[in-house]
Design a protein around this motif. Sequence first.
Motif, PDB file in Angstrom:
ATOM      1  N   TRP A  55       0.854  -1.376  -0.156  1.00 51.25           N
ATOM      2  CA  TRP A  55      -0.150  -0.028  -0.149  1.00 51.25           C
ATOM      3  C   TRP A  55       0.839   1.311   0.048  1.00 51.25           C
ATOM      4  O   TRP A  55       0.602   2.166  -0.788  1.00 51.25           O
ATOM      5  N   GLU A  59       1.034   4.380  -2.925  1.00 52.43           N
ATOM      6  CA  GLU A  59       1.047   5.499  -2.609  1.00 52.43           C
ATOM      7  C   GLU A  59       2.254   6.280  -2.926  1.00 52.43           C
ATOM      8  O   GLU A  59       2.075   7.402  -3.347  1.00 52.43           O
ATOM      9  N   LEU A 125      -9.277   5.217   4.416  1.00 51.46           N
ATOM     10  CA  LEU A 125      -9.824   4.388   3.466  1.00 51.46           C
ATOM     11  C   LEU A 125     -11.439   4.175   4.203  1.00 51.46           C
ATOM     12  O   LEU A 125     -12.114   3.057   3.558  1.00 51.46           O
ATOM     13  N   ALA A 127     -12.294   2.339   6.556  1.00 49.67           N
ATOM     14  CA  ALA A 127     -12.133   0.849   6.978  1.00 49.67           C
ATOM     15  C   ALA A 127     -12.894   0.539   8.174  1.00 49.67           C
ATOM     16  O   ALA A 127     -12.752   1.272   9.204  1.00 49.67           O
ATOM     17  N   ALA A 195      -8.828  -4.121   3.813  1.00 49.01           N
ATOM     18  CA  ALA A 195      -9.449  -2.690   3.200  1.00 49.01           C
ATOM     19  C   ALA A 195      -8.079  -2.128   2.435  1.00 49.01           C
ATOM     20  O   ALA A 195      -8.171  -1.542   1.589  1.00 49.01           O
ATOM     21  N   LEU A 196      -6.934  -2.456   2.905  1.00 49.37           N
ATOM     22  CA  LEU A 196      -5.691  -2.224   2.250  1.00 49.37           C
ATOM     23  C   LEU A 196      -5.523  -3.075   0.912  1.00 49.37           C
ATOM     24  O   LEU A 196      -5.395  -2.391  -0.148  1.00 49.37           O
ATOM     25  N   HIS A 198      -8.049  -4.033  -0.963  1.00 49.87           N
ATOM     26  CA  HIS A 198      -9.248  -3.584  -1.688  1.00 49.87           C
ATOM     27  C   HIS A 198      -8.723  -2.360  -2.521  1.00 49.87           C
ATOM     28  O   HIS A 198      -8.711  -2.038  -3.603  1.00 49.87           O
ATOM     29  N   ASP A 199      -7.842  -1.552  -1.512  1.00 46.55           N
ATOM     30  CA  ASP A 199      -7.547  -0.193  -2.159  1.00 46.55           C
ATOM     31  C   ASP A 199      -6.253  -0.302  -3.181  1.00 46.55           C
ATOM     32  O   ASP A 199      -6.209   0.390  -4.169  1.00 46.55           O
ATOM     33  N   ALA A 202      -7.778  -1.298  -6.465  1.00 49.79           N
ATOM     34  CA  ALA A 202      -8.471  -0.307  -6.824  1.00 49.79           C
ATOM     35  C   ALA A 202      -7.680   0.757  -7.361  1.00 49.79           C
ATOM     36  O   ALA A 202      -8.037   1.444  -8.329  1.00 49.79           O
ATOM     37  N   ARG A 203      -6.549   0.694  -6.945  1.00 54.12           N
ATOM     38  CA  ARG A 203      -5.571   1.932  -7.622  1.00 54.12           C
ATOM     39  C   ARG A 203      -4.620   1.230  -8.571  1.00 54.12           C
ATOM     40  O   ARG A 203      -3.456   1.734  -8.999  1.00 54.12           O
TER      41      ARG A 203
END
Length: 523
Positions: A55, A59, A125, A127, A195-196, A198-199, A202-203
Amino acid sequence: MSRLPGPGPLPPGVAEPYWTATTAPSVPGAGALAADLTVDVAVVGGGATGLSTAWELIEAGRSVVVLEAGRLAAGSAGRATAQVTALHPLGYAGLARTRGEEAARLCARSMAEAVDRVGGIAAALRADCDLERLPAHAYATGTTRHENLRAEAEAARAAGLAASYTTDTGLPFTVTGAVRVEDQAQLHPRRYLLALAHDILARGGRVHENTRVTGLKEGTPCRVTTEHGPVVTAADVVLATHHPVLDRGLLHTRLSTRRELAVAATLPTGDDPGGMYVTREDGGRSVRTAPYDEERRLLIVTGECSAPGEPDVARRFDRLVHWTTERFPRARILHHWTAQDHESADAVPFVGLRRPGSAHAYVATGFGGWGLSGAVMAGRLLTELVVGRTIPSWAGLYDPWRPGRAVRGAPAALRNQVAFGRRFLTDRLRAGRATSETDVPPGGGAVVRVGGHRCAVHRQEDGTVRAVSARCTHRGCLVAFNAVERTWECPCHGSRFAPDGAVLDGPAIRPLEIREIPDADDR
């Protein structure tokens, strides 16, 4: 026929971590890697360290793939207590004594920043991970350790933490002293880590479960090979597998492994002790609660530390359950599970280059019982090392090849190697308790000599017998049977295997070989 004793009654509650039982088993879009891939960074391991690092790299603008041998955040991360705190049992007083006061300040700063980082990411997020900011405590009930805790409180405060010494806690029993650090964090670890994931997806990042890494060729670029064929080409590689796989830097000689038991129980809200608590007494205990429903909290208690493969797991669970229900009489056990941790020889994690001479392969391990705090710290540090931006002032503290490591870690490393040698030899010299597979009871397992070879034999409840090689595929130690979890465990470095030989936990990457037990007439 003389049989070994049966495995005995199982602990109360469901035999699954609460964190995995209350989350989806897998992440959409995270299927097994099916084709070759080229990315900036390949992260091996989809637990707390791997997902935190991936993650942070996303970023920072890097293309990333996460390669997880099993399910995301379902190994050590899914079995954690999930206390995110700078109050660590390595001890700031001891760290200041062995590494200096500046090292203690750097450690406190890095861990305090990790606590805040978790809160910031969870908020960003949105979360749904039950994040709570509460005080953390290290406590004692005996008459000898409380003065040490007073000194530890002073050292933690000198290192920059909001620490104090107290005898007043929310625990339902008397303590003789405690270190208290304010505004720490606790959460549902798997919800946070998913949650990490999924992000990351998504990115534009890639995440692949059921993709076991079997090889790494360092270079420019690096090549990562996987069990079923696909190859990942990457400029940099991060090994975030708890205990490092593919360990050519011999970090495993400076790591010790321990198993820890855990139970989760419902508790009336009025009985909530209101914080996080750890002690080294009673075989080690960790106590905290989490949201459950309007009238109850979830009580999580861990302890009964031991080496992998040690017998009497059921009896240790009995002790943990008795300790829990004696001190919290209205607790009702819902789940039980075990966790595994690795600690470095000098009690400071290893985060940095995989080995001397490496330029593009990194590792993070040795977090002890504080994997989530360490994982967040490691994610930030590894990202800075890979990207080449401003390196944190505390990077040198965690360098796996830091100056003085051989001297500071020598006694513990020597103990680890002596223990490894003793296990390797004595396991082969002593006779097993079972002389034949017929001695193994339903639900049980034992190492049996068959045709001059040691076989790990498990008998299922229906009488079906499974046999695999008893030699761990990591370094060749003989495995031992865990009768509660129905697994084979390596006492040397903590590899764990299913009854059919499949790898459950590394550092082993290859399964135990299947063995055929001949009929009695053919022997």
